[in-house]
Design a protein around this motif. Sequence first.
Motif, PDB file in Angstrom:
ATOM      1  N   LYS A   1       0.842  -1.197   0.000  1.00 44.01           N
ATOM      2  CA  LYS A   1       0.000   0.000   0.000  1.00 44.01           C
ATOM      3  C   LYS A   1       0.871   1.237   0.000  1.00 44.01           C
ATOM      4  CE  LYS A   1      -3.691  -2.049   2.735  1.00 44.01           C
ATOM      5  NZ  LYS A   1      -4.467  -1.970   3.961  1.00 44.01           N
ATOM      6  N   GLY A   2       0.328   2.313  -0.530  1.00 45.39           N
ATOM      7  CA  GLY A   2       0.985   3.600  -0.424  1.00 45.39           C
ATOM      8  C   GLY A   2       1.324   4.225  -1.751  1.00 45.39           C
ATOM      9  N   VAL A   3       1.228   5.553  -1.784  1.00 45.24           N
ATOM     10  CA  VAL A   3       1.556   6.308  -2.983  1.00 45.24           C
ATOM     11  C   VAL A   3       2.948   6.909  -2.822  1.00 45.24           C
ATOM     12  CG1 VAL A   3       0.866   8.239  -4.466  1.00 45.24           C
ATOM     13  CG2 VAL A   3      -0.879   6.816  -3.388  1.00 45.24           C
ATOM     14  N   LEU A   4       3.116   7.780  -1.848  1.00 45.18           N
ATOM     15  CA  LEU A   4       4.423   8.378  -1.600  1.00 45.18           C
ATOM     16  C   LEU A   4       5.234   7.529  -0.622  1.00 45.18           C
ATOM     17  CD1 LEU A   4       3.376  12.135  -1.336  1.00 45.18           C
ATOM     18  CD2 LEU A   4       4.331  10.935  -3.297  1.00 45.18           C
ATOM     19  N   ASN A   5       4.593   7.118   0.446  1.00 43.42           N
ATOM     20  CA  ASN A   5       5.219   6.215   1.411  1.00 43.42           C
ATOM     21  C   ASN A   5       4.665   4.821   1.164  1.00 43.42           C
ATOM     22  OD1 ASN A   5       6.523   8.366   2.677  1.00 43.42           O
ATOM     23  ND2 ASN A   5       4.752   8.757   3.981  1.00 43.42           N
ATOM     24  N   LYS A   6       5.529   3.865   0.973  1.00 52.25           N
ATOM     25  CA  LYS A   6       5.116   2.502   0.633  1.00 52.25           C
ATOM     26  C   LYS A   6       5.223   1.628   1.873  1.00 52.25           C
ATOM     27  CE  LYS A   6       4.169   0.429  -3.312  1.00 52.25           C
ATOM     28  NZ  LYS A   6       2.954   0.724  -3.985  1.00 52.25           N
ATOM     29  N   SER A   7       4.203   0.802   2.111  1.00 51.20           N
ATOM     30  CA  SER A   7       4.278  -0.190   3.175  1.00 51.20           C
ATOM     31  C   SER A   7       3.957  -1.558   2.583  1.00 51.20           C
ATOM     32  CB  SER A   7       3.306   0.142   4.314  1.00 51.20           C
ATOM     33  OG  SER A   7       1.979  -0.077   3.923  1.00 51.20           O
ATOM     34  N   ASN A   8       4.745  -2.533   2.982  1.00 52.48           N
ATOM     35  CA  ASN A   8       4.567  -3.897   2.500  1.00 52.48           C
ATOM     36  C   ASN A   8       4.397  -4.808   3.700  1.00 52.48           C
ATOM     37  OD1 ASN A   8       5.019  -3.523  -0.379  1.00 52.48           O
ATOM     38  ND2 ASN A   8       7.074  -2.943   0.235  1.00 52.48           N
ATOM     39  N   GLU A   9       3.485  -5.740   3.556  1.00 54.32           N
ATOM     40  CA  GLU A   9       3.262  -6.729   4.605  1.00 54.32           C
ATOM     41  C   GLU A   9       3.176  -8.093   3.936  1.00 54.32           C
ATOM     42  OE1 GLU A   9       0.053  -7.671   8.178  1.00 54.32           O
ATOM     43  OE2 GLU A   9      -0.170  -5.883   6.960  1.00 54.32           O
ATOM     44  N   ASP A  10       3.939  -9.030   4.446  1.00 56.84           N
ATOM     45  CA  ASP A  10       3.932 -10.389   3.919  1.00 56.84           C
ATOM     46  C   ASP A  10       3.450 -11.336   5.004  1.00 56.84           C
ATOM     47  OD1 ASP A  10       4.944  -9.673   1.448  1.00 56.84           O
ATOM     48  OD2 ASP A  10       7.022  -9.889   2.089  1.00 56.84           O
ATOM     49  N   ILE A  11       2.509 -12.188   4.633  1.00 57.86           N
ATOM     50  CA  ILE A  11       2.023 -13.218   5.543  1.00 57.86           C
ATOM     51  C   ILE A  11       2.428 -14.559   4.956  1.00 57.86           C
ATOM     52  CG2 ILE A  11       0.001 -14.236   6.643  1.00 57.86           C
ATOM     53  CD1 ILE A  11      -1.416 -11.524   6.116  1.00 57.86           C
ATOM     54  N   PRO A  12       3.354 -15.266   5.616  1.00 54.56           N
ATOM     55  CA  PRO A  12       3.757 -16.572   5.097  1.00 54.56           C
ATOM     56  C   PRO A  12       2.594 -17.563   5.172  1.00 54.56           C
ATOM     57  CG  PRO A  12       5.298 -15.787   6.768  1.00 54.56           C
ATOM     58  CD  PRO A  12       4.118 -14.876   6.789  1.00 54.56           C
TER      59      PRO A  12
END
Length: 166
Positions: free
Chosen positions: A94-105
Amino acid sequence: MGLADHHLAEGELRIRTFHPHWKRLVIPFIALVLIILGSGAAIFFMPAFEYDGYARIAVAVISVGLLTVWSFAPYLQWKNTTYVLTSHRLSISKGVLNKSNEDIPMSKVNTVSADQTLVERMFGSGTLNVESAGEQGHVTLRDIPSIQEVRAELFRAVDEALDEEP
């Protein structure tokens, strides 16, 4: 794209890449049409007076500001929210200027559930709830398109991940 191919682990296969359901763009699209029609009418029907040029510029500037806030920003948020389901994980970006990534194994996923309202059932979308043994424990993904297919693919990926564990 959300998760580039060179970020995939060896043997990891991309199952599905998707954005939230397009219904999130209905209100921004209506706002776009109304702002364009309203500003066009205001500029066209503005009576002639000493400062009418400045008034037309003011209408245009206000219209661009409203379009940015009510149409362009929601579109960018929708476009830059990406879900990637692979054979090893569910990645949320998610995010336009600031990106956040979340991974669920997949090996950490405990429960997967889907909720749909009547309107969501008509559109084929819904809310996906994923409970995992990770730090956050619970992730809610709203407006997932083809929710039943995504849920089934997620179940298959979880089953395959559990079968591969020693």
